[in-house]
Structures are given as structure tokens and as C-alpha cells.
Design a protein around this motif. Sequence first.
Motif, PDB file in Angstrom:
ATOM      1  N   LEU A  29      95.561 104.163  55.741  1.00 23.10           N
ATOM      2  CA  LEU A  29      95.750 104.558  54.339  1.00 23.10           C
ATOM      3  C   LEU A  29      94.418 104.450  53.595  1.00 23.10           C
ATOM      4  N   PRO A  30      94.205 105.299  52.588  1.00 24.86           N
ATOM      5  CA  PRO A  30      92.948 105.233  51.837  1.00 24.86           C
ATOM      6  C   PRO A  30      92.846 103.960  50.999  1.00 24.86           C
ATOM      7  N   ASP A  59      89.288  87.839  54.454  1.00 33.02           N
ATOM      8  CA  ASP A  59      88.102  88.667  54.583  1.00 33.02           C
ATOM      9  C   ASP A  59      87.916  89.407  53.265  1.00 33.02           C
ATOM     10  N   PRO A  60      86.900  89.081  52.484  1.00 33.15           N
ATOM     11  CA  PRO A  60      86.728  89.718  51.173  1.00 33.15           C
ATOM     12  C   PRO A  60      86.438  91.217  51.253  1.00 33.15           C
ATOM     13  N   ASP A  61      86.005  91.696  52.415  1.00 36.81           N
ATOM     14  CA  ASP A  61      85.693  93.113  52.559  1.00 36.81           C
ATOM     15  C   ASP A  61      86.879  93.946  53.054  1.00 36.81           C
ATOM     16  N   TYR A  62      87.991  93.295  53.386  1.00 36.60           N
ATOM     17  CA  TYR A  62      89.143  94.020  53.920  1.00 36.60           C
ATOM     18  C   TYR A  62      89.847  94.790  52.799  1.00 36.60           C
ATOM     19  N   VAL A  63      90.183  96.051  53.066  1.00 38.57           N
ATOM     20  CA  VAL A  63      90.901  96.896  52.104  1.00 38.57           C
ATOM     21  C   VAL A  63      92.345  97.008  52.577  1.00 38.57           C
ATOM     22  N   PRO A  64      93.329  96.571  51.747  1.00 35.99           N
ATOM     23  CA  PRO A  64      94.729  96.644  52.150  1.00 35.99           C
ATOM     24  C   PRO A  64      95.143  98.068  52.525  1.00 35.99           C
ATOM     25  N   GLY A  65      95.862  98.176  53.636  1.00 31.70           N
ATOM     26  CA  GLY A  65      96.364  99.464  54.089  1.00 31.70           C
ATOM     27  C   GLY A  65      95.485 100.155  55.110  1.00 31.70           C
ATOM     28  N   THR A  66      94.264  99.705  55.292  1.00 32.26           N
ATOM     29  CA  THR A  66      93.360 100.391  56.219  1.00 32.26           C
ATOM     30  C   THR A  66      93.804 100.253  57.669  1.00 32.26           C
ATOM     31  N   SER A  67      94.557  99.211  57.991  1.00 33.99           N
ATOM     32  CA  SER A  67      95.032  99.080  59.374  1.00 33.99           C
ATOM     33  C   SER A  67      96.067 100.157  59.700  1.00 33.99           C
ATOM     34  N   TYR A  68      96.638 100.789  58.682  1.00 31.99           N
ATOM     35  CA  TYR A  68      97.585 101.892  58.877  1.00 31.99           C
ATOM     36  C   TYR A  68      96.945 103.248  58.612  1.00 31.99           C
ATOM     37  N   LEU A 107     106.363 105.624  52.660  1.00 30.84           N
ATOM     38  CA  LEU A 107     105.891 106.389  53.823  1.00 30.84           C
ATOM     39  C   LEU A 107     106.138 105.621  55.114  1.00 30.84           C
ATOM     40  N   PRO A 108     106.473 106.323  56.185  1.00 28.11           N
ATOM     41  CA  PRO A 108     106.514 105.666  57.492  1.00 28.11           C
ATOM     42  C   PRO A 108     105.085 105.435  57.996  1.00 28.11           C
ATOM     43  N   VAL A 109     104.806 104.224  58.459  1.00 27.61           N
ATOM     44  CA  VAL A 109     103.454 103.928  58.956  1.00 27.61           C
ATOM     45  C   VAL A 109     103.462 103.340  60.362  1.00 27.61           C
ATOM     46  N   ALA A 110     104.620 102.955  60.853  1.00 30.92           N
ATOM     47  CA  ALA A 110     104.709 102.372  62.191  1.00 30.92           C
ATOM     48  C   ALA A 110     106.070 102.734  62.791  1.00 30.92           C
ATOM     49  N   ARG A 111     106.159 102.725  64.058  1.00 27.65           N
ATOM     50  CA  ARG A 111     107.374 103.048  64.813  1.00 27.65           C
ATOM     51  C   ARG A 111     107.754 104.511  64.678  1.00 27.65           C
ATOM     52  N   ARG A 112     108.685 104.947  65.500  1.00 21.97           N
ATOM     53  CA  ARG A 112     109.104 106.348  65.483  1.00 21.97           C
ATOM     54  C   ARG A 112     110.588 106.439  65.144  1.00 21.97           C
ATOM     55  N   VAL A 171     107.404  95.702  56.614  1.00 27.73           N
ATOM     56  CA  VAL A 171     106.882  95.511  57.967  1.00 27.73           C
ATOM     57  C   VAL A 171     107.995  95.750  58.987  1.00 27.73           C
ATOM     58  N   LEU A 172     109.179  95.197  58.727  1.00 23.59           N
ATOM     59  CA  LEU A 172     110.302  95.367  59.648  1.00 23.59           C
ATOM     60  C   LEU A 172     110.716  96.832  59.783  1.00 23.59           C
ATOM     61  N   ALA A 173     110.672  97.570  58.687  1.00 22.27           N
ATOM     62  CA  ALA A 173     111.084  98.968  58.707  1.00 22.27           C
ATOM     63  C   ALA A 173     109.955  99.917  59.113  1.00 22.27           C
ATOM     64  N   GLY A 174     108.747  99.411  59.187  1.00 24.39           N
ATOM     65  CA  GLY A 174     107.611 100.274  59.532  1.00 24.39           C
ATOM     66  C   GLY A 174     107.253 101.232  58.407  1.00 24.39           C
ATOM     67  N   THR A 175     107.349 100.755  57.171  1.00 27.82           N
ATOM     68  CA  THR A 175     107.057 101.588  56.013  1.00 27.82           C
ATOM     69  C   THR A 175     105.997 100.942  55.134  1.00 27.82           C
ATOM     70  N   ALA A 176     105.455 101.728  54.219  1.00 27.76           N
ATOM     71  CA  ALA A 176     104.526 101.225  53.218  1.00 27.76           C
ATOM     72  C   ALA A 176     104.812 101.958  51.905  1.00 27.76           C
ATOM     73  N   VAL A 177     104.768 101.228  50.805  1.00 28.32           N
ATOM     74  CA  VAL A 177     104.928 101.845  49.494  1.00 28.32           C
ATOM     75  C   VAL A 177     103.530 102.194  48.996  1.00 28.32           C
ATOM     76  N   VAL A 178     103.333 103.481  48.722  1.00 26.55           N
ATOM     77  CA  VAL A 178     102.012 103.973  48.338  1.00 26.55           C
ATOM     78  C   VAL A 178     102.082 104.704  46.998  1.00 26.55           C
ATOM     79  N   ARG A 179     100.902 104.919  46.418  1.00 28.48           N
ATOM     80  CA  ARG A 179     100.823 105.720  45.196  1.00 28.48           C
ATOM     81  C   ARG A 179     101.003 107.196  45.550  1.00 28.48           C
ATOM     82  N   ALA A 180     101.797 107.875  44.758  1.00 32.44           N
ATOM     83  CA  ALA A 180     102.050 109.305  45.024  1.00 32.44           C
ATOM     84  C   ALA A 180     100.900 110.149  44.537  1.00 32.44           C
TER      85      ALA A 180
END
Length: 144
Positions: free
Chosen positions: A28-29, A17-26, A97-102, A135-144
Motif C-alpha cells: 500500500l502507498p 522502526d521510525p522509518d517504517y511506513v504502515p501498510g508497506t508490507s502489503y 480492501l483484500p490484502v492477504a489470502r484468496r 488481520v484475521l480476514a486479510g483486509t485493510a481499511v484504506v483511504r478511498a
Amino acid sequence: MIDRKDLGSWIEGTPQDPDYVPGTSYGLPADGPGSVAGFGRRLLSLLIDWGICVAVSIAFFQYDPLATLLLFVSLNVLLLSLFGATPAQFLLGLRVLPVARRWPMPVRALVRTLAMLTVITAVVWNRDRQPLHDVLAGTAVVRA
């Protein structure tokens, strides 16, 4: 009869999907602080962190491969648990950052690091620019 256009569909790769922005499902901006980090910065941070572990292994453990590996695991688990970034990630303006699971961050850091050591989890990525170990850890590497 197989038509050439039928073969072309799988050769061209997965549908995107050319309009999809990575991270939006979590949530993230799309850009700026908090957005998903790019591949280049992630790779450079991994190389710097591994280089730090190699240097310490050379200085104190005669470059023992097991010592180098244990230093890498310790560096990742301890510093991700305490600060949310390794030295190289901090230097390059990245954080985990944690983005999934508790799960508590030490568990996330351990799962992420052990999965990363299998290598295959580092080369399989999803459309949110997350390698499988994130994905397994429920994390995402983001810009600080």
C-alpha cells in the motif's frame, strides 16, 4: 543484580522502526488514496454505522439488543461484500480492501465482522495499523 536500564527497556514498549511506513508490507502507498486509514476515521465510521443500526432498531424492533447486533452484522457483511464499504466508511472516504489470502469478499466480511464483535480484536493492532479482525480476514481499511 537487576539494573534500572534493564527495566526501562520493557517499560518503553516494543522496539519500533521510525522509518517504517504502515501498510508497506502489503504494497500500500505511504499516503494519499489507497494508504492505510487513520484510527480517528475508523472509529468515527464504526460509531456512525452502530448509530444507524441503533436508530433502525429503535424504529422497528423496540431497541432489542439482539436485533441491533444482527442489524450491525447484516449491514457490514452485505455492504462490504457488495461495495467494499459500509455507509459510514463511504461517507468518510474509506474502503475495505483484500490484502492477504484468496478468500471471496463475503467470507472476508463475515470473518471480519464476527471477529470485530469480540471487541478484543478491535483493540489489538499491528504495526501496519491493522486491528486483529482485519488481520484475521486479510483486509485493510484504506483511504478511498
